[in-house]
Write an enzyme that holds these catalytic residues in place. Structure first.
Site, PDB file in Angstrom:
ATOM      1  N   TYR A 168       0.817  -1.166  -0.043  1.00 23.84           N
ATOM      2  CA  TYR A 168      -0.075  -0.052  -0.080  1.00 23.84           C
ATOM      3  C   TYR A 168       0.911   1.410  -0.134  1.00 23.84           C
ATOM      4  O   TYR A 168       0.578   2.180  -0.814  1.00 23.84           O
ATOM      5  CB  TYR A 168      -0.929  -0.052   1.148  1.00 23.84           C
ATOM      6  N   SER A 179      -3.327  12.894   9.656  1.00 27.54           N
ATOM      7  CA  SER A 179      -4.301  12.479   8.556  1.00 27.54           C
ATOM      8  C   SER A 179      -5.641  12.313   9.587  1.00 27.54           C
ATOM      9  O   SER A 179      -5.590  11.641  10.652  1.00 27.54           O
ATOM     10  CB  SER A 179      -3.886  11.362   7.812  1.00 27.54           C
ATOM     11  N   TYR A 232     -10.186  14.957   5.467  1.00 27.35           N
ATOM     12  CA  TYR A 232     -10.809  14.343   4.159  1.00 27.35           C
ATOM     13  C   TYR A 232     -11.979  14.750   4.595  1.00 27.35           C
ATOM     14  O   TYR A 232     -12.624  14.243   5.476  1.00 27.35           O
ATOM     15  CB  TYR A 232     -10.377  12.835   4.429  1.00 27.35           C
ATOM     16  N   THR A 249      -7.575  17.998   1.792  1.00 26.85           N
ATOM     17  CA  THR A 249      -6.993  17.332   0.698  1.00 26.85           C
ATOM     18  C   THR A 249      -8.053  17.238  -0.514  1.00 26.85           C
ATOM     19  O   THR A 249      -9.129  16.790  -0.126  1.00 26.85           O
ATOM     20  CB  THR A 249      -6.348  15.873   1.041  1.00 26.85           C
ATOM     21  N   LYS A 303      -4.883  21.252  -0.257  1.00 27.78           N
ATOM     22  CA  LYS A 303      -3.781  20.236  -0.748  1.00 27.78           C
ATOM     23  C   LYS A 303      -4.090  19.679  -2.101  1.00 27.78           C
ATOM     24  O   LYS A 303      -5.048  19.096  -2.145  1.00 27.78           O
ATOM     25  CB  LYS A 303      -3.355  19.173   0.383  1.00 27.78           C
ATOM     26  N   HIS A 353      -0.022  13.734  -4.564  1.00 32.96           N
ATOM     27  CA  HIS A 353      -0.170  12.718  -3.541  1.00 32.96           C
ATOM     28  C   HIS A 353       0.906  11.919  -3.634  1.00 32.96           C
ATOM     29  O   HIS A 353       0.597  10.438  -3.639  1.00 32.96           O
ATOM     30  CB  HIS A 353      -1.643  12.205  -3.790  1.00 32.96           C
ATOM     31  N   SER A 374       5.942  15.485  -2.651  1.00 32.21           N
ATOM     32  CA  SER A 374       6.206  14.618  -3.609  1.00 32.21           C
ATOM     33  C   SER A 374       7.373  14.339  -4.316  1.00 32.21           C
ATOM     34  O   SER A 374       7.850  15.236  -4.970  1.00 32.21           O
ATOM     35  CB  SER A 374       5.009  14.769  -4.824  1.00 32.21           C
TER      36      SER A 374
HETATM   37  C1  FNR Z   1      -0.302   9.213   1.694  1.00 35.76           C
HETATM   38  N1  FNR Z   1      -0.723  10.458   1.455  1.00 35.76           N
HETATM   39  C2  FNR Z   1      -1.744  11.166   2.106  1.00 35.76           C
HETATM   40  N2  FNR Z   1      -2.272  12.467   1.801  1.00 35.76           N
HETATM   41  C3  FNR Z   1      -3.407  12.889   2.556  1.00 35.76           C
HETATM   42  O1  FNR Z   1      -3.580  14.310   2.320  1.00 35.76           O
HETATM   43  N3  FNR Z   1      -3.873  12.315   3.545  1.00 35.76           N
HETATM   44  C4  FNR Z   1      -3.653  10.962   3.722  1.00 35.76           C
HETATM   45  O2  FNR Z   1      -4.331  10.255   4.369  1.00 35.76           O
HETATM   46  C5  FNR Z   1      -2.816  10.379   3.123  1.00 35.76           C
HETATM   47  N4  FNR Z   1      -2.246   8.891   3.211  1.00 35.76           N
HETATM   48  C6  FNR Z   1      -1.053   8.484   2.411  1.00 35.76           C
HETATM   49  C7  FNR Z   1      -0.626   7.147   2.746  1.00 35.76           C
HETATM   50  C8  FNR Z   1       0.360   6.760   2.210  1.00 35.76           C
HETATM   51  C9  FNR Z   1       0.962   5.345   2.263  1.00 35.76           C
HETATM   52  C10 FNR Z   1       1.314   7.547   1.188  1.00 35.76           C
HETATM   53  C11 FNR Z   1       2.516   7.161   0.736  1.00 35.76           C
HETATM   54  C12 FNR Z   1       0.829   8.971   1.047  1.00 35.76           C
HETATM   55  C13 FNR Z   1       0.131  11.539   0.460  1.00 35.76           C
HETATM   56  C14 FNR Z   1       1.274  12.191   1.225  1.00 35.76           C
HETATM   57  O3  FNR Z   1       0.490  13.147   2.130  1.00 35.76           O
HETATM   58  C15 FNR Z   1       2.139  12.953   0.245  1.00 35.76           C
HETATM   59  O4  FNR Z   1       1.525  13.825  -0.398  1.00 35.76           O
HETATM   60  C16 FNR Z   1       3.050  11.913  -0.334  1.00 35.76           C
HETATM   61  O5  FNR Z   1       3.611  10.951   0.185  1.00 35.76           O
HETATM   62  C17 FNR Z   1       4.290  12.742  -1.161  1.00 35.76           C
HETATM   63  O6  FNR Z   1       4.997  11.949  -1.715  1.00 35.76           O
HETATM   64  P1  FNR Z   1       6.300  11.031  -1.331  1.00 35.76           P
HETATM   65  O7  FNR Z   1       7.277  11.942  -0.591  1.00 35.76           O
HETATM   66  O8  FNR Z   1       5.641   9.910  -0.665  1.00 35.76           O
HETATM   67  O9  FNR Z   1       6.868  10.811  -2.568  1.00 35.76           O
END
Ligand code: FNR
Length: 370
Positions: free
Chosen positions: A27, A111, A135, A161, A242, A266, A297
């Site tokens: 995941y 989150s 959310y 988000t 976001k 994301h 990201s």
């Molecule tokens: C996320 N991301 C995310 N974003 C958000 O706004 N709410 C959330 O609950 C989640 N959950 C989530 C779970 C997992 C497993 C991942 C990998 C990512 C996105 C997160 O906030 C962020 O935008 C990205 O992870 C940034 O990219 P990198 O650093 O993982 O490449």
């Protein structure tokens, strides 16, 4: 537990893979479609090259930033991760992340999806400010209740988000269909909410599937610009949107009274085929015209952080790197990752002759044509 020196992202990722439960690893690590955007996020940083400046070095660098009135010792923050609770060897990843935030001064964006309720998480922040990521549920009373609870718990900003009202197409991740725990065990904020509790139909044996069905029925709110006045009315906290990558969306966000935009795709988990987030950043910064811009990201190194700052990000978020640090060694692992990233950031600014973030501008890159 395997303690790690965060020298190389790939190595940490690989070590984490061997310790994480396969469904959680799947995941976390996978992205949308064939993962074009996810790979692009990282690759695009490799195409940006910084130019060092000489004879400007100072003993100390100033890494502090101000974000919506909140002064932070460094520009880093921990991006919201809905399954972070499950990524911790002890199964309480939000608390471990909050503890890492308290130890480092690097704020956590908590989150909505969580193993432990937001009040418990906030109680571990120490003096480090926290931000709550919403959310937005379809039930407006529930949205109001969650925001109110975040305010009462002491969160300092609300991050909404926009790019995940429905999960992206992730064919490489079987856990989405095979592992219901990834959702059902992360509903603490809903289960502890008085409005959500009223939405639950009577269930004699407290059947978990009833909570899951109720959550499914309210999770995905396809917000539009028409909802923004209502969203803005929910709180006096700084409001951050976001998932904003288009300059026109930045301008509209400014018009409806948000305090900051958060340029992110994301981590390539939602819509595939898109521009790397770092390539979208200059357009977002230009349209923001002085409004703060958060970014994430694809950030994997201190060099990436310096590049995002030079392109105008006010603060830079990391996702997967700290998830893997947590999976390897709990709160210590996150501290370790942050420490390594910040040391590299500071050293790069020193060696490249940028004593403060204010001096890091697009001129830090190789001039085109010159
Ligand atoms: C996320 N991301 C995310 N974003 C958000 O706004 N709410 C959330 O609950 C989640 N959950 C989530 C779970 C997992 C497993 C991942 C990998 C990512 C996105 C997160 O906030 C962020 O935008 C990205 O992870 C940034 O990219 P990198 O650093 O993982 O490449």
């Amino acid at each position: 537990m395997v303690m790690t020196n965060f020298a190389d992202y790939t190595e940490v990722e690989e070590k984490a893979r061997t310790t994480m439960a396969p469904d959680i690893w799947s995941y976390v690590s996978h992205g949308a479609g064939d993962e074009f955007t996810q790979s692009n996020n990282v690759a695009a940083f490799r195409k940006l090259s910084l130019l060092p400046r000489m004879l400007r070095a100072t003993d100390q660098r100033d890494l502090s930033v101000e974000l919506c009135g909140i002064v932070l010792p460094t520009p880093l923050f921990l991006a919201p991760v809905g399954v972070i609770g499950l990524c911790d060897p002890q199964g309480h990843g939000e608390i471990a992340t909050a503890q890492a935030a308290a130890r480092t001064g690097v704020p956590m964006m908590a989150s909505t999806m969580a193993v432990d309720p937001l009040e418990t998480v906030a109680s571990h922040f120490g003096d480090t400010p926290g931000m709550f990521q919403l959310y937005t549920p379809t039930d407006r009373d529930l949205a109001q209740s969650l925001v109110h609870r975040a305010e009462t718990a002491g969160f300092r900003a609300l991050v909404v988000t926009l790019d995940c009202w429905q999960t992206g197409w992730r064919p490489r991740d079987p856990s989405l269909t095979n592992s219901p725990r990834l959702r059902s065990e992360c509903l603490a904020n809903y289960l502890t909410d008085p409005v959500f509790q009223k939405l639950l139909p009577a269930s004699p044996d407290n059947d978990a599937s009833v909570a899951m069905d109720t959550w499914n029925s309210i999770f995905g709110n396809r917000l539009t610009w028409d909802d923004m006045a209502w969203l803005r009315s929910l709180t006096d906290l700084p409001l951050i949107l976001k998932g904003i990558c288009h300059p026109d969306d930045v301008r509209r966000a400014k018009d409806v009274g948000v305090d900051a935009v958060y340029c992110s795709n994301h981590g390539g988990r939602q819509a595939n085929g898109g521009l790397a987030a770092i390539d979208a950043l200059p357009g977002v910064v230009a349209a923001a015209d002085g409004m703060p811009v958060l970014f994430d990201s694809g950030v994997r190194t201190g060099a990436d952080i310096v590049k995002a700052l030079a392109l105008g990000a006010t603060a830079v978020g990391i996702g997967r790197p700290y998830i893997y640090g947590l999976a390897l060694a709990g709160a210590d692992g996150i501290v370790n990752v942050l420490d390594a990233l910040l040391r590299e950031t500071d050293l790069m600014m020193a060696l490249d002759g940028y004593p403060s973030i204010a001096e890091l501008t697009p001129e830090a890159f190789l001039p085109t044509g010159g």
